[in-house]
Motif scaffolding. Sequence first.
Motif, mmCIF file in Angstrom:
data_model
loop_
_atom_site.group_PDB
_atom_site.id
_atom_site.type_symbol
_atom_site.label_atom_id
_atom_site.label_comp_id
_atom_site.label_asym_id
_atom_site.label_seq_id
_atom_site.Cartn_x
_atom_site.Cartn_y
_atom_site.Cartn_z
ATOM 1 N N ARG A 1 -0.224 -6.382 -11.220
ATOM 2 C CA ARG A 1 -1.286 -7.039 -11.973
ATOM 3 C C ARG A 1 -1.878 -8.235 -11.233
ATOM 4 O O ARG A 1 -2.753 -8.917 -11.769
ATOM 5 N N THR A 2 -1.402 -8.513 -10.035
ATOM 6 C CA THR A 2 -1.847 -9.718 -9.338
ATOM 7 C C THR A 2 -3.228 -9.552 -8.709
ATOM 8 O O THR A 2 -4.024 -10.482 -8.698
ATOM 9 N N CYS A 3 -3.510 -8.374 -8.150
ATOM 10 C CA CYS A 3 -4.842 -8.150 -7.590
ATOM 11 C C CYS A 3 -5.093 -6.660 -7.448
ATOM 12 O O CYS A 3 -4.162 -5.851 -7.459
ATOM 13 N N ARG A 4 -6.342 -6.295 -7.273
ATOM 14 C CA ARG A 4 -6.715 -4.891 -7.236
ATOM 15 C C ARG A 4 -6.182 -4.171 -5.998
ATOM 16 O O ARG A 4 -5.831 -2.990 -6.061
ATOM 17 N N LEU A 5 -6.133 -4.855 -4.853
ATOM 18 C CA LEU A 5 -5.659 -4.204 -3.642
ATOM 19 C C LEU A 5 -4.198 -3.797 -3.773
ATOM 20 O O LEU A 5 -3.812 -2.685 -3.386
ATOM 21 N N ILE A 6 -3.377 -4.698 -4.326
ATOM 22 C CA ILE A 6 -1.966 -4.359 -4.529
ATOM 23 C C ILE A 6 -1.845 -3.198 -5.512
ATOM 24 O O ILE A 6 -1.035 -2.280 -5.309
ATOM 25 N N TYR A 7 -2.661 -3.200 -6.554
ATOM 26 C CA TYR A 7 -2.616 -2.091 -7.507
ATOM 27 C C TYR A 7 -3.006 -0.780 -6.841
ATOM 28 O O TYR A 7 -2.365 0.254 -7.043
ATOM 29 N N GLN A 8 -4.046 -0.820 -6.021
ATOM 30 C CA GLN A 8 -4.458 0.386 -5.316
ATOM 31 C C GLN A 8 -3.372 0.874 -4.365
ATOM 32 O O GLN A 8 -3.153 2.071 -4.217
ATOM 33 N N ASP A 9 -2.702 -0.055 -3.717
ATOM 34 C CA ASP A 9 -1.637 0.298 -2.774
ATOM 35 C C ASP A 9 -0.420 0.885 -3.470
ATOM 36 O O ASP A 9 0.179 1.853 -2.990
ATOM 37 N N ALA A 10 -0.018 0.289 -4.601
ATOM 38 C CA ALA A 10 1.351 0.484 -5.088
ATOM 39 C C ALA A 10 1.472 0.987 -6.515
ATOM 40 O O ALA A 10 2.591 1.091 -7.026
ATOM 41 N N SER A 11 0.395 1.345 -7.174
ATOM 42 C CA SER A 11 0.478 1.671 -8.594
ATOM 43 C C SER A 11 1.384 2.862 -8.884
ATOM 44 O O SER A 11 1.989 2.936 -9.960
ATOM 45 N N LEU A 12 1.522 3.807 -7.947
ATOM 46 C CA LEU A 12 2.343 4.988 -8.181
ATOM 47 C C LEU A 12 3.744 4.876 -7.577
ATOM 48 O O LEU A 12 4.581 5.758 -7.806
ATOM 49 N N LEU A 13 4.017 3.828 -6.828
ATOM 50 C CA LEU A 13 5.319 3.699 -6.175
ATOM 51 C C LEU A 13 6.493 3.602 -7.149
ATOM 52 O O LEU A 13 7.578 4.111 -6.835
ATOM 53 N N PRO A 14 6.364 2.973 -8.330
ATOM 54 C CA PRO A 14 7.497 3.004 -9.260
ATOM 55 C C PRO A 14 7.912 4.417 -9.651
ATOM 56 O O PRO A 14 9.060 4.646 -10.049
ATOM 57 N N PHE A 15 7.023 5.374 -9.507
ATOM 58 C CA PHE A 15 7.328 6.762 -9.867
ATOM 59 C C PHE A 15 7.774 7.577 -8.658
ATOM 60 O O PHE A 15 8.657 8.428 -8.774
ATOM 61 N N THR A 16 7.182 7.320 -7.497
ATOM 62 C CA THR A 16 7.565 8.079 -6.304
ATOM 63 C C THR A 16 8.849 7.568 -5.674
ATOM 64 O O THR A 16 9.575 8.330 -5.030
ATOM 65 N N GLU A 17 9.183 6.289 -5.866
ATOM 66 C CA GLU A 17 10.279 5.672 -5.120
ATOM 67 C C GLU A 17 11.535 5.438 -5.950
ATOM 68 O O GLU A 17 12.490 4.853 -5.439
ATOM 69 N N ASN A 18 11.560 5.870 -7.195
ATOM 70 C CA ASN A 18 12.748 5.700 -8.034
ATOM 71 C C ASN A 18 13.217 7.048 -8.569
ATOM 72 O O ASN A 18 12.462 8.019 -8.614
#
Length: 281
Positions: free
Chosen positions: A115-132
């Motif tokens: 939620r800190t910025c759009r670039l981080i969201y674009q980079d990492a929004s799916l990582l909680p699902f792919t990396e756990n």
Amino acid sequence: MSLPLGTSPANEALYSSNRERSPLLRLPPELRERIWQYTLGGKVLHIGRKGQFPYGTAYAYECKAVDDEQRMLDNGGPGGVTVPRPTPPFFARHSHCETSHALNWGLHLPVCLLRTCRLIYQDASLLPFTENTFLFTDIHPHAALICFLRGLKPEQTHAIQRMIVMCSRSNSGPQEPAEPNFIAKSLTGLRDLTYTVEYNDYEAALCFSEDLRRERKRLAADVLVFEGLALKVVHVSVGLCYTRRVLAGLSHGASDLVNLSVVAREWKAGVVKQLMDEATT
């Protein structure tokens, strides 16, 4: 860095300025992704269910018994393979995973980073699902799974790659309805599946180990809701757990655990073959 505000020229200018001035955001995408992976991934998350099926909400908390579970699987699942014996049930092995404070995804994964910025969201929004790895346990294994998947967006469900399902068969009575088509369509990205079945009642285990094929067929149907997916790794285990009901059955002399182990191995081989054959066609 700013919160993702609107799309006005002023906000776009602020967004560009933050991206240019931030040492973190100026890193190459490959390095940023590695940072996000370390921050948001690498965990096994218990997924539970509150409320009656098919309604209710899903909650998550971090597993702290991962090493114990891996050692159990390496030894052939609950009860083992070479030396069949009752083992502590799943809820006992994982009793220390639950914490005394409120169970909440955000307390265990720093998803507020997204939620800190759009670039981080674009980079990492799916990582909680792919990396756990997501671990589901319920009276019927698919109730918590369906509840969880219904609360996600399609791109999030498709991103899930690793899953553990723990099915407790305390009795062989009617189960809550599964939704195989919904599960298969939702988990198109699933690659690694561990399916553990535990019998906490000796009489129910006998229905599986003796020549009562209905129980084996019903259990196979539960596992085979995942058929047709491009699975690369599949672990399936069946065993008898160390509970009072099991001890009561053993005390009456019905202790043919070797037969349970042999039948479980044969059943597992057939189910895994069907899963993998479906995945490769």
